[in-house]
Design a protein around this motif. Sequence first.
Motif, PDB file in Angstrom:
ATOM      1  N   THR A  12     -17.867  -6.650   1.259  1.00  0.00           N
ATOM      2  CA  THR A  12     -16.949  -7.709   0.845  1.00  0.00           C
ATOM      3  C   THR A  12     -17.653  -9.048   0.671  1.00  0.00           C
ATOM      4  OG1 THR A  12     -15.089  -6.596   1.911  1.00  0.00           O
ATOM      5  CG2 THR A  12     -14.865  -8.970   1.552  1.00  0.00           C
TER       6      THR A  12
ATOM      7  N   ASP B 236       0.860  -1.191   0.000  1.00  0.00           N
ATOM      8  CA  ASP B 236       0.000   0.000   0.000  1.00  0.00           C
ATOM      9  C   ASP B 236       0.890   1.233   0.000  1.00  0.00           C
ATOM     10  OD1 ASP B 236      -2.879  -1.124   0.825  1.00  0.00           O
ATOM     11  OD2 ASP B 236      -1.423  -2.082   2.138  1.00  0.00           O
TER      12      ASP B 236
ATOM     13  N   ASP C 292     -10.442  -6.210   0.891  1.00  0.00           N
ATOM     14  CA  ASP C 292      -9.549  -5.620   1.871  1.00  0.00           C
ATOM     15  C   ASP C 292      -9.098  -6.753   2.801  1.00  0.00           C
ATOM     16  OD1 ASP C 292      -8.102  -3.744   3.302  1.00  0.00           O
ATOM     17  OD2 ASP C 292      -9.779  -2.363   3.543  1.00  0.00           O
ATOM     18  N   SER C 293      -8.160  -6.462   3.669  1.00  0.00           N
ATOM     19  CA  SER C 293      -7.596  -7.499   4.526  1.00  0.00           C
ATOM     20  C   SER C 293      -8.691  -8.277   5.262  1.00  0.00           C
ATOM     21  CB  SER C 293      -6.648  -6.879   5.544  1.00  0.00           C
ATOM     22  OG  SER C 293      -6.291  -7.836   6.522  1.00  0.00           O
TER      23      SER C 293
ATOM     24  N   ALA D  82     -14.758  -2.840   0.470  1.00  0.00           N
ATOM     25  CA  ALA D  82     -14.782  -2.269   1.816  1.00  0.00           C
ATOM     26  C   ALA D  82     -15.548  -3.190   2.745  1.00  0.00           C
ATOM     27  CB  ALA D  82     -15.447  -0.894   1.791  1.00  0.00           C
TER      28      ALA D  82
ATOM     29  N   LYS E 131      -9.809   1.856  -4.215  1.00  0.00           N
ATOM     30  CA  LYS E 131     -10.464   1.371  -3.007  1.00  0.00           C
ATOM     31  C   LYS E 131     -11.196   2.526  -2.312  1.00  0.00           C
ATOM     32  CE  LYS E 131      -6.095   1.721  -0.404  1.00  0.00           C
ATOM     33  NZ  LYS E 131      -4.985   0.965   0.195  1.00  0.00           N
ATOM     34  N   HIS E 132     -12.226   2.233  -1.487  1.00  0.00           N
ATOM     35  CA  HIS E 132     -12.723   0.944  -1.020  1.00  0.00           C
ATOM     36  C   HIS E 132     -14.185   0.861  -1.440  1.00  0.00           C
ATOM     37  CE1 HIS E 132      -9.560   2.368   1.751  1.00  0.00           C
ATOM     38  NE2 HIS E 132      -9.222   1.103   1.918  1.00  0.00           N
TER      39      HIS E 132
ATOM     40  N   MET F 130     -10.747  -2.772  -4.866  1.00  0.00           N
ATOM     41  CA  MET F 130     -10.729  -3.352  -3.520  1.00  0.00           C
ATOM     42  C   MET F 130     -12.058  -3.091  -2.826  1.00  0.00           C
ATOM     43  SD  MET F 130      -8.180  -2.653  -0.259  1.00  0.00           S
ATOM     44  CE  MET F 130      -6.847  -3.700  -0.857  1.00  0.00           C
TER      45      MET F 130
END
Length: 602
Positions: A306, A139, A329-330, A291, A243-244, A289
Amino acid sequence: MTATLAATTLGAAGSASDPGAGRPSGATPSPVPAPPRAGEVPDWADRVVAGMSLPRKVGQLFVTVVYGPRADSSHPGNREEHGLDTPEEVVRAFHPGGVIHFSWTDSLHHPRQIAELSNDLQRAALDSGAGLPLTIATDQEQGLVTRIGPPATVFAGNMAHGAARDPHLARRAAFVTGHELRAMGITQNFAPVGDVNVNPENPVIGVRSFGSDPELVARMTRAQVRGYQDTGAPSETVSAAVKHFPGHGDTTVDSHTALPVIEHTDSQWRRLDAPPFRAAISAGVDAVMTAHIRFPGLDDSGEPATLSRTLLTGLLREELGFDGVIVTDSLRMRGVRELHPDESVAVLALRAGADQLLMPPNLSEAVEEVVAAVRDGRLSVDAVDRSVARILRAKARRGVITDPLVRLSAVERVVGSPRNLREARRVTDPTVTLLRDDPGLLPLRRPPGRVLVTGWGTETCAELADRLRRRGSRVRTLPTGANPTEQDAARVAREAAGHDLVLVLTNAAWKEDRAGQRALARAPAEAGVPTMAVAVRDPYDAAHVERIGTWLTTYSHRPVAMESLVRVLFGEISPQGRLPVPVPDPQRPDTDRYPFGHGLSW
């Protein structure tokens, strides 16, 4: 070797001996699949996927962390998380589609080390039996979220770009960042941030956004996508990931720690949140990406975006027409883990329409669960094949298939080059915004003899002081941290005596838990010493401390922003920045203390 033969070899290498759950397979290494010719990327990707075993396909869906500065170095993080010792063992065992680096993974020390790590991880991937190079990601948003610092070129960040109002400069910043990342072997940048920051109390986006105006954010987002992806040969570019989605700009909750709810209606989303994503898609962005946010105006299921098929497949794929890679996202963030067990989240994200699964808490369990879901029918093989093909097409478009390794001899020549550093200053000079100058202190006609630099940021105070000294001032620094005490404020008031000028740096002083910054900023002014304040993050601080007549904002604490600030202070350049967000009046929240577009100059 033809693409078809390469795909067949992949299938053989990933057969019954492939564990899927992360144990080394001992499979015979395969050569890299023959790269596609121009115009053949879609068919090539489909042929490669057709020859892959299920575990190999599933591996391509994951982007994981690995720990350590070298591919062959043992690190306790790998043992704790993956049950293996070195990064290259993790890559050979799991055959992931990609890895991602952070400072906390002990992976990012200096440019040549990063390039060597990238090359050795790529060799491990190519020799692992999968025969496919990795996506190597980070990032490097610029500004607040900068994973790789100097000697790499560091920019002031998105809100500063928004203040300059120049898409060309935003594109140039992305071009420099993208070229430097690729010289270090990083092939995907999770940037730009396309969120429209319409909520001043947003705890997670803020200056990571270009601003509060959807069209401004859309112009800047489009420019940065093109800067990352369209300038130079494919092997000199990186995949951008806007993103996001569907928009994280109007929240007071951080999705790292909880599940935010965005209360925009469908029509508000189309007007406020959608334009930057539409712009990125029209610019050909490789990835979007997701959210970890609820958006009941778009999907009333209660699921985070997501895990929402309505949002990922219905809205992003079918309505907006995006056929690139949807990356989560992670998956370690609390926002996506509140409603479901960890082992279920990866499968639910794929069912919703995601392609790339970022940082599952337990990679081995996630891989096993996805393989099991395909075998028992919860996930279709066709859906997995489509996702893997999208990932491979993105790698091919960026030249990762043809050029997975970087030339170490080029790293020092490219990363942090004098030309790039000059470009960073040229991009940053127009961003400094003068909000008020009631006593008319600016520009300084001659160097003040004695200057006190105080407030937030030990390194930032030192950077600013160094630049003042170069212009002839005698400077003392007195950094006081994020929330100084009453004693700190009293000391600053005492120390200010005998100085010709006090410069106070603030960082999110508008927050309730940072009242100490506001008291400290007032102290030298109340002692009668000429005082200027500089918000080195959010511009909202200026509305919370009225006793100071001169306020500037740089939107950034990075050294390049401090240089541009000093150039403005001494009249070497005029302040050109205009607020990319309104600054509300804290006493009357429905009234702007400084409206969108405000900025003084001379």
